[in-house]
Structure formats: structure tokens, C-alpha cells
Design an enzyme around this catalytic site. Sequence first.
Site, mmCIF file in Angstrom:
data_model
loop_
_atom_site.group_PDB
_atom_site.id
_atom_site.type_symbol
_atom_site.label_atom_id
_atom_site.label_comp_id
_atom_site.label_asym_id
_atom_site.label_seq_id
_atom_site.Cartn_x
_atom_site.Cartn_y
_atom_site.Cartn_z
ATOM 1 N N TYR A 54 0.834 -1.202 0.000
ATOM 2 C CA TYR A 54 0.000 0.000 0.000
ATOM 3 C C TYR A 54 0.870 1.254 0.000
ATOM 4 C CZ TYR A 54 -3.850 -3.182 1.281
ATOM 5 O OH TYR A 54 -4.768 -4.201 1.314
ATOM 6 N N LYS A 218 -23.423 5.820 -6.136
ATOM 7 C CA LYS A 218 -22.986 7.154 -6.590
ATOM 8 C C LYS A 218 -22.275 7.130 -7.936
ATOM 9 C CE LYS A 218 -22.342 8.493 -1.754
ATOM 10 N NZ LYS A 218 -21.350 8.889 -0.712
#
Length: 320
Positions: A54, A218
Site C-alpha cells: 500500500y 454514486k
Amino acid sequence: MEYRRLGKAGVQVSALSLGSWVTFGQQISDDVAAELMRTAYENGVNFFDNAEAYASGRSETVMGNILRKMAWSHETFLVSSKVFWGGKLPNQEGLSRKHVMEACHNALRRLQVEYLDLYFCHRPDPDTPIEETVRAMSDLIHQGKVLYWGTSEWSAQEITQAHAVARECHLVPPTMEQPMYNLFGRQRVEKEFARLYAEYGLGTTIWSPLASGLLTGKHKGGPQEGTRATLKDYDWLKEQMAREAKEKGEKVQKLGEIAKELGLSLAVFSLAWCLKNPNVSTVILGASKVAQLTENLQAVEAQAKLTPDVMKRVDELVGI
């Protein structure tokens, strides 16, 4: 907050946890990351998920700085790392003993903790004998540097092989798996792993419960600006989101209608649906805003609204 055992292990994890993929060290500021962790912790979240891959390790550094600043006792939280992608040089990738050991030491340094509660093999490694990986993980546990180890995105066959090796060589087997699981991705958790829960007591720390944002409702016309799918180097995710929004748009709309009937947002409804699966130990949330996290934390209480009739309607809509 609700707490669940990690499979058959004695340790308990909060039903909702906080992950740092894409956000920490990349999409959001360190101050926002700190507020997200504080909000999660104050609402009973006790598991924070991370990985060496990450943000090329920056995510772990950010989280480690926050843990030091907050000064929470390690007895009150669990933190994880995952090993596979640590760099571009030959021994900085994969699950060799060398990389597993060095990645663990790097994670401990970046996270500023004495041990990792959970340590995952981020992907299976076809180039390393599975006995080498299982032995390395088992050794880290015996050294006290890791408490529990597991896998991420491994097949049932690969997990079974790891258990067989552990049994034959008297090593510590994997405790948990971190698979993707959501309303549109059910096969592995519900079908492929079905026998592993009873046979091995497999725990699951599931990721992408909102299908990378598709199940927020969304993204009807594709990824919205400012979301992770529109970040630099995430074109693959943008293309995936655009395709799935087109293919599954009608089902997302109908799921939204069911959620509205229950007085829930589609996101909270989708998270609560994941929590209804008794084989899910914890649902990893990803958030870039405190308000978003606060809303999603409502999913624990929302489970009560997903009655058998509601679950049946969902199955009929999305399939099983």
C-alpha cells in the site's frame, strides 16, 4: 460495536474494521488518516488493516505514526500487514523465506509495533514451495513477531495444501483468509470456501464490501471525480468501475430501492448484508472522509433490518 471470533481462534475482531488501501499515504492527508483512525477506535473498531504494497510502504508509515501519537495500548487493537509486493528487485517480491522475514521486519519498523497481530500472504506464489512459506510464517509466530497468519485471495485448494503441509511438518497453519466479498462477488466466500469453515475453522477478513464504490449508488455514470478510481495509476480500476456500472446499474438501482424501504443508504445496507454472513469475521471499510466512515459504522445496527424476507429478495435480485 459487535465483536466476532476470527474463525476458531480465540482472538476477537470488531465486526467492522478500517483498511488503508489507496487512502493512507496517497489519497488523503495524514491528518485525515488520524481522524479516521480515531473515529473508528472511539466507535469500537479494534482492527486496522495494512500491507507492504500500500503506497509502497507509506501507508504503514502513516499508520505507525498515528499509533505512536495516539498511544493506545496494543492490547486494545489489532494491526496487520500483508507480504508479497515489496519492491522491484528479485527478492523483494513473492513468498520466499527471505522476503517473508524481511517484509515482516520492515512492517514492524514502519508500524512501530513489537509484533503484528495478523500477517497475510497477499497472493499465492507459484515460484516458492508452499512448505517454505508455511515454515517461514510458522517461525515468525514462534519468534513472537506475528500472532496469527493467513492468506489473501488464495483458492480453497491452496489453503488446503497449506494446512496439509502444516500438519505433516508440525507447523502453524493459516488462521484466516482475506477474500473479496460483496453483493456482486459471492462465489468464493459462500461456495468455494464452504467446507473450510467447519474443517479448519477458517476466519475471513473481507475486503471491497462496496465493490469499490459501486454499491454506494454514486457511480451510475461511471467513477465520480475525487474517488479512488480516478487517481493516478488506477486506470484499471476506473475501467472496471465504468464497465460494472454499465452492466449492473439496474440491479444497483433496485438494491437502492430495497435499502430506501428500510430507511438505509445503499452503502450501509450493502455492508449490513455482508455482516449477515456468519462466516464473515470482519468487514474491512475503506474511507476517505470521517463522515463517510461514521455513516458506514451504522451497518452493525442495520443488520436487524435485514430480515429473512429481505435477504430472500436480495438473493432473487442478484443471484447466489
